[in-house]
Scaffold this active site. Sequence first.
Site, mmCIF file in Angstrom:
data_model
loop_
_atom_site.group_PDB
_atom_site.id
_atom_site.type_symbol
_atom_site.label_atom_id
_atom_site.label_comp_id
_atom_site.label_asym_id
_atom_site.label_seq_id
_atom_site.Cartn_x
_atom_site.Cartn_y
_atom_site.Cartn_z
ATOM 1 N N LYS A 14 0.838 -1.206 0.000
ATOM 2 C CA LYS A 14 0.000 0.000 0.000
ATOM 3 C C LYS A 14 0.879 1.265 0.000
ATOM 4 O O LYS A 14 2.090 1.173 0.260
ATOM 5 C CB LYS A 14 -0.919 -0.039 1.219
ATOM 6 C CG LYS A 14 -1.935 -1.196 1.177
ATOM 7 C CD LYS A 14 -2.904 -1.133 2.356
ATOM 8 C CE LYS A 14 -3.912 -2.267 2.295
ATOM 9 N NZ LYS A 14 -4.927 -2.186 3.387
ATOM 10 N N TYR A 54 -12.053 -4.163 -4.085
ATOM 11 C CA TYR A 54 -12.716 -4.702 -2.890
ATOM 12 C C TYR A 54 -14.142 -5.115 -3.247
ATOM 13 O O TYR A 54 -14.809 -4.437 -4.029
ATOM 14 C CB TYR A 54 -12.741 -3.648 -1.778
ATOM 15 C CG TYR A 54 -11.385 -3.413 -1.141
ATOM 16 C CD1 TYR A 54 -10.811 -4.361 -0.296
ATOM 17 C CD2 TYR A 54 -10.671 -2.240 -1.386
ATOM 18 C CE1 TYR A 54 -9.564 -4.148 0.293
ATOM 19 C CE2 TYR A 54 -9.420 -2.014 -0.803
ATOM 20 C CZ TYR A 54 -8.884 -2.977 0.037
ATOM 21 O OH TYR A 54 -7.654 -2.770 0.613
ATOM 22 N N ARG A 123 -1.146 -14.886 4.002
ATOM 23 C CA ARG A 123 -1.882 -14.164 5.057
ATOM 24 C C ARG A 123 -1.186 -14.321 6.420
ATOM 25 O O ARG A 123 -1.190 -13.409 7.230
ATOM 26 C CB ARG A 123 -3.341 -14.622 5.111
ATOM 27 C CG ARG A 123 -4.118 -14.130 3.881
ATOM 28 C CD ARG A 123 -5.583 -14.407 3.979
ATOM 29 N NE ARG A 123 -6.275 -13.603 4.974
ATOM 30 C CZ ARG A 123 -6.597 -12.325 4.824
ATOM 31 N NH1 ARG A 123 -6.304 -11.697 3.717
ATOM 32 N NH2 ARG A 123 -7.233 -11.678 5.779
ATOM 33 N N THR A 129 -5.039 -8.127 10.397
ATOM 34 C CA THR A 129 -5.474 -6.908 9.679
ATOM 35 C C THR A 129 -5.156 -5.628 10.459
ATOM 36 O O THR A 129 -4.782 -4.616 9.862
ATOM 37 C CB THR A 129 -7.009 -6.960 9.443
ATOM 38 O OG1 THR A 129 -7.311 -8.159 8.755
ATOM 39 C CG2 THR A 129 -7.488 -5.769 8.624
ATOM 40 N N ARG A 140 3.072 -6.902 9.128
ATOM 41 C CA ARG A 140 2.357 -5.824 9.838
ATOM 42 C C ARG A 140 2.854 -5.677 11.275
ATOM 43 O O ARG A 140 2.947 -4.570 11.801
ATOM 44 C CB ARG A 140 0.854 -6.101 9.818
ATOM 45 C CG ARG A 140 0.238 -5.895 8.424
ATOM 46 C CD ARG A 140 -1.140 -6.492 8.343
ATOM 47 N NE ARG A 140 -1.823 -6.174 7.094
ATOM 48 C CZ ARG A 140 -2.869 -6.836 6.650
ATOM 49 N NH1 ARG A 140 -3.366 -7.856 7.342
ATOM 50 N NH2 ARG A 140 -3.451 -6.490 5.513
ATOM 51 N N ASN A 160 -2.073 -0.563 7.188
ATOM 52 C CA ASN A 160 -1.510 -1.869 7.553
ATOM 53 C C ASN A 160 -0.506 -2.389 6.523
ATOM 54 O O ASN A 160 -0.274 -3.576 6.399
ATOM 55 C CB ASN A 160 -2.628 -2.885 7.840
ATOM 56 C CG ASN A 160 -3.573 -3.065 6.671
ATOM 57 O OD1 ASN A 160 -3.322 -2.552 5.584
ATOM 58 N ND2 ASN A 160 -4.649 -3.787 6.885
ATOM 59 N N GLU A 174 -8.945 -10.755 -7.964
ATOM 60 C CA GLU A 174 -7.866 -9.751 -7.911
ATOM 61 C C GLU A 174 -6.798 -10.001 -8.979
ATOM 62 O O GLU A 174 -6.252 -9.051 -9.533
ATOM 63 C CB GLU A 174 -7.248 -9.728 -6.500
ATOM 64 C CG GLU A 174 -8.238 -9.153 -5.483
ATOM 65 C CD GLU A 174 -7.783 -9.287 -4.033
ATOM 66 O OE1 GLU A 174 -6.589 -9.535 -3.801
ATOM 67 O OE2 GLU A 174 -8.643 -9.142 -3.144
HETATM 68 P P1 CMP Z 1 -7.000 -5.085 3.600
HETATM 69 O O1 CMP Z 1 -6.230 -6.340 3.789
HETATM 70 O O2 CMP Z 1 -6.659 -4.216 2.445
HETATM 71 O O3 CMP Z 1 -8.563 -5.475 3.461
HETATM 72 C C1 CMP Z 1 -9.598 -4.698 3.976
HETATM 73 C C2 CMP Z 1 -9.087 -3.448 4.598
HETATM 74 O O4 CMP Z 1 -10.025 -2.717 5.337
HETATM 75 C C3 CMP Z 1 -8.012 -3.774 5.602
HETATM 76 O O5 CMP Z 1 -6.873 -4.215 4.924
HETATM 77 C C4 CMP Z 1 -7.884 -2.460 6.370
HETATM 78 O O6 CMP Z 1 -6.984 -1.572 5.741
HETATM 79 C C5 CMP Z 1 -9.296 -1.897 6.245
HETATM 80 N N1 CMP Z 1 -10.027 -1.903 7.515
HETATM 81 C C6 CMP Z 1 -10.594 -2.953 8.116
HETATM 82 N N2 CMP Z 1 -11.199 -2.562 9.261
HETATM 83 C C7 CMP Z 1 -11.008 -1.239 9.346
HETATM 84 C C8 CMP Z 1 -11.408 -0.240 10.278
HETATM 85 N N3 CMP Z 1 -12.118 -0.512 11.375
HETATM 86 N N4 CMP Z 1 -11.049 1.033 10.037
HETATM 87 C C9 CMP Z 1 -10.351 1.349 8.952
HETATM 88 N N5 CMP Z 1 -9.944 0.466 8.041
HETATM 89 C C10 CMP Z 1 -10.271 -0.810 8.228
#
Ligand code: CMP
Length: 196
Positions: A14, A54, A123, A129, A140, A160, A174
């Site tokens: 990212k 997404y 993962r 996450t 992360r 993240n 994707e």
């Molecule tokens: P990603 O793996 O890109 O997939 C979904 C994304 O949603 C996740 O990483 C986070 O960046 C984002 N995300 C999930 N929960 C939250 C939250 N509570 N607030 C902000 N961003 C979120």
Amino acid sequence: MQKPQKERTVVLVKPEGVILGLIGEIISRFEKRGLKIIALKMVWPTKEHIDEHYPSHNAWFQSVGSRTREFFKNKNISAREHFGTDDDIEIGRQIKGWLADHLTSGPVVAFIIEGVHAINVVRKIVGHTYPVEALPGTIRGDFSIDTPSSANVEKRAVKNIVHASGNEAEAKHEIEHWFSPEEIHDYKRADEHVMF
Ligand code: CMP
């Protein structure tokens, strides 16, 4: 049945991972584990591209929303205070909007990884996450510390560092969304006969 070592998944470094200079470190972690990079590029995505990256179905909003609400509940913070609602789907929708702003704020590095049970293994290497919950040793957990409790006050996505496809259906979508067939390469790594 597809061979386990042929499973494919998508990773995005990212914008914060790119500007922190972590591209090489991140790719190296996957390579050292015995996973193969079979496509790679830097892209500054459009909002439309991220909107289609997404999912837009209720099950995805529900899953993102309920995990967020659970996080707030465990911290004794009211989710309603930050989101104006207790509805998981509505919370998930708000988060998706923030993700579009975040992932279009700078270039990202997109790549496809192929390898033994790649979706799950990647993962695990990436970690939880929410960086604040991610274990040391994960990407992360080693390079980020953000949390929904500060991200949501500021109405932004959690920073993240990387995205990794969540499951087989997401990986398939994707791969097709980010890459054309000509951009995906088939080759043998020199250490394959040693690794598996
Ligand atoms: P990603 O793996 O890109 O997939 C979904 C994304 O949603 C996740 O990483 C986070 O960046 C984002 N995300 C999930 N929960 C939250 C939250 N509570 N607030 C902000 N961003 C979120």
